[in-house]
Design a protein around this motif. Structure first.
Motif, mmCIF file in Angstrom:
data_model
loop_
_atom_site.group_PDB
_atom_site.id
_atom_site.type_symbol
_atom_site.label_atom_id
_atom_site.label_comp_id
_atom_site.label_asym_id
_atom_site.label_seq_id
_atom_site.Cartn_x
_atom_site.Cartn_y
_atom_site.Cartn_z
ATOM 1 N N LEU A 1 0.905 -1.110 0.005
ATOM 2 C CA LEU A 1 -0.022 0.054 -0.158
ATOM 3 C C LEU A 1 0.915 1.143 0.037
ATOM 4 N N GLY B 1 1.781 1.525 -3.436
ATOM 5 C CA GLY B 1 0.715 2.181 -4.246
ATOM 6 C C GLY B 1 0.286 3.622 -4.126
ATOM 7 N N GLN C 1 2.347 5.637 -6.127
ATOM 8 C CA GLN C 1 2.113 5.476 -7.494
ATOM 9 C C GLN C 1 0.669 6.159 -7.845
ATOM 10 N N GLY C 2 -0.138 6.176 -6.837
ATOM 11 C CA GLY C 2 -1.404 6.791 -7.087
ATOM 12 C C GLY C 2 -1.204 8.223 -7.161
ATOM 13 N N GLN D 1 -2.113 10.513 -10.274
ATOM 14 C CA GLN D 1 -2.713 11.843 -10.582
ATOM 15 C C GLN D 1 -1.916 12.975 -11.330
ATOM 16 N N ILE E 1 -3.555 9.780 5.721
ATOM 17 C CA ILE E 1 -4.551 8.627 5.718
ATOM 18 C C ILE E 1 -3.937 7.311 5.962
ATOM 19 N N ALA F 1 -8.085 13.535 -1.014
ATOM 20 C CA ALA F 1 -6.938 12.397 -1.030
ATOM 21 C C ALA F 1 -7.296 11.189 -0.732
ATOM 22 N N ALA F 2 -8.462 10.819 -0.064
ATOM 23 C CA ALA F 2 -8.994 9.455 -0.045
ATOM 24 C C ALA F 2 -9.314 9.078 -1.103
ATOM 25 N N THR G 1 -7.913 9.815 -4.188
ATOM 26 C CA THR G 1 -6.871 9.499 -4.882
ATOM 27 C C THR G 1 -6.072 8.211 -4.038
ATOM 28 N N LEU G 2 -6.239 8.198 -3.008
ATOM 29 C CA LEU G 2 -5.394 6.790 -2.295
ATOM 30 C C LEU G 2 -6.196 5.568 -2.613
ATOM 31 N N VAL H 1 -7.767 4.955 -5.414
ATOM 32 C CA VAL H 1 -7.519 4.210 -6.827
ATOM 33 C C VAL H 1 -5.872 3.862 -6.745
ATOM 34 N N GLY H 2 -5.045 4.538 -6.012
ATOM 35 C CA GLY H 2 -3.742 4.202 -5.731
ATOM 36 C C GLY H 2 -3.484 2.789 -5.263
ATOM 37 N N THR H 3 -4.592 2.577 -4.225
ATOM 38 C CA THR H 3 -4.267 1.443 -3.593
ATOM 39 C C THR H 3 -4.824 0.001 -4.516
ATOM 40 N N GLN I 1 -4.246 0.598 -7.532
ATOM 41 C CA GLN I 1 -3.034 0.546 -8.831
ATOM 42 C C GLN I 1 -1.692 -0.230 -8.272
ATOM 43 N N GLY I 2 -1.634 -0.247 -6.860
ATOM 44 C CA GLY I 2 -0.501 -0.748 -6.271
ATOM 45 C C GLY I 2 -0.646 -2.389 -6.306
ATOM 46 N N LEU I 3 -2.070 -2.866 -6.197
ATOM 47 C CA LEU I 3 -2.147 -4.363 -6.401
ATOM 48 C C LEU I 3 -1.723 -4.695 -7.454
ATOM 49 N N MET J 1 0.174 -3.168 -9.625
ATOM 50 C CA MET J 1 1.688 -3.378 -9.985
ATOM 51 C C MET J 1 2.345 -4.485 -9.406
#
Lengths: 225, 225
Positions: free
Chosen positions: A161, A164, A167-168, A172, A192, B157-158, B160-161, B163-165, B167-169, B171
């Motif tokens: 995470l 991630g 990367q998120g 952006q 967060i 921010a939440a 973004t995070l 989606v990033g979560t 995306q991290g998976l 990756m």
DNA sequence: TGGAAGATAGTAATTAATTACTTTCTATCT
DNA sequence: AGATAGAAAGTAATTAATTACTATCTTCCA
């Protein structure tokens, strides 16, 4: 003089890596041509192959460059921290600053991971990320031991995470086309994340990540030669 | 009959989209050739251009396909949820299942975002992600109002995070080459995320995300024709 | 002056798109 | 219904542009 025509090979190789990373900040890494790299360096395309046996070899040089610098920086950042949680935070900030200074880097890593063939460069990315997450996991375990992180935390998931999250933010920036927005959004994202891994509930910040004051160390010291 | 030589144009276009997405799961989206797509469909390369004016037009069709399905699915998932937080969770699970079923999709989105030119397809990705995060932000705000989410949460921010979560998976799956690992790692990642955004501190799960029981709805109902 | 660095001018392979032609489907008219 | 004209879909071959890489000649500088 400013532009000696003939440079020593080592410096030329280093310049090549730089040029490629710079280009990757502006265009899709996978369709950067050797001609484009050469042009950016004020060189003819064929001259590149005096210093690298193939295009992939240039990529490998980039990956080596990245791995060295990034790991060195985060190690340094972690060392100056006084606790596991602040170390995680310091690594985050350091990584973000690295990405802002070299926006082409994450793009090249992602592009390399997308490739289906198991290239040498891809292997290097894998190794880099393994080293990176290993360090994170070690910190997480230590943080749990010290009671600073949630005792039930899944360290591996937390490390995933973490990456991630960064990367998120990078994604952006690809969306908006504005790299420096990363710095503005980073504190919120990390807040967060921090809340997600920390023990207890000292709800609102106290986090230092606050509002865009980087470590002075980071701002000045690394001129990144 | 099994293989009518001539198919109606609309079906052929749909098949083309499918073929491209399937190929993107196996190789770098940016270097999938029109010949490769045609071959996968049992067609000649030129035939594709009877149905699309250009290669980019095929990409646009893919993006449209993705936007429609993904948004429809997450809307449906959110509707069945009984609270903002469970809605966020349901969207997460739904999205993960979508990615596992169509691993080529996130790869194509990422690849498209990497392009420097402002292509139509890239604009469509932007729009999709804007719609997506807007919905998330609305949920977050509602959750804060209801006291289910942290009152001080930065909704943007939440999102973004969030989606990033994911995306991290994704990756991670690129790293290991194993897509289904995503499903195993997803609960852990979301647990941390959930803890990061939720109010109060009912520390350990109670989250339903638990250990790989998807919504039965998701598992069965979408045969995804 | 000799060797490293660069320039010039290639080559072979790849790829999106086009063209000329063939096959298949379908609507219409006796 | 059956024949048939024309549209739709597909084929095979080609083209122009691009790209990684190479071979040969030239320049620089220690």
């Amino acid at each position: 003089m400013a532009h000696p025509k003939h440079l020593p090979a080592e410096q030329r190789r280093n310049d090549t890596v730089r040029a490629l990373i710079a280009l990757a900040a502006e265009q899709n890494p996978t369709d950067i041509t050797t001609a484009a790299v050469a042009k950016r360096m004020g060189l003819t395309q064929g001259a590149l192959f005096r210093h690298f046996p193939s295009k992939d070899a240039i990529l490998e040089a980039v990956m080596e460059w990245v791995a060295e610098r990034l790991l060195a920086r985060i190690d340094k950042a972690a060392q100056t921290a006084s606790s596991p949680l602040t170390a995680v935070e310091a690594i985050f900030l350091t990584h973000i600053e690295f990405v802002i200074k070299h926006p082409g880097v994450p793009r090249m890593l992602i592009g390399e991971l997308q490739r289906s063939e198991n290239t040498v460069a891809k292997g290097m990315v894998r190794t880099l990320l393994r080293c990176y997450t290993e360090r994170l996991i070690r910190l997480m375990e230590e943080g749990k031991k010290q009671g600073q992180l949630d005792a039930d935390l899944d360290s591996s998931a937390a490390a995933t995470l973490f990456v991630g999250t960064i990367q998120g933010l990078v994604m952006q920036s690809l969306l908006t086309g504005n790299v420096s927005h990363i710095r503005r959004q980073a504190p919120g994202a990390f807040a967060i994340y921090r809340r997600g891994i920390a023990s207890g509930q000292l709800s609102t910040q106290e986090s230092g990540v606050g509002h865009d004051h980087r470590h002075p160390v980071e701002r000045k010291k690394w001129s990144d030669r």
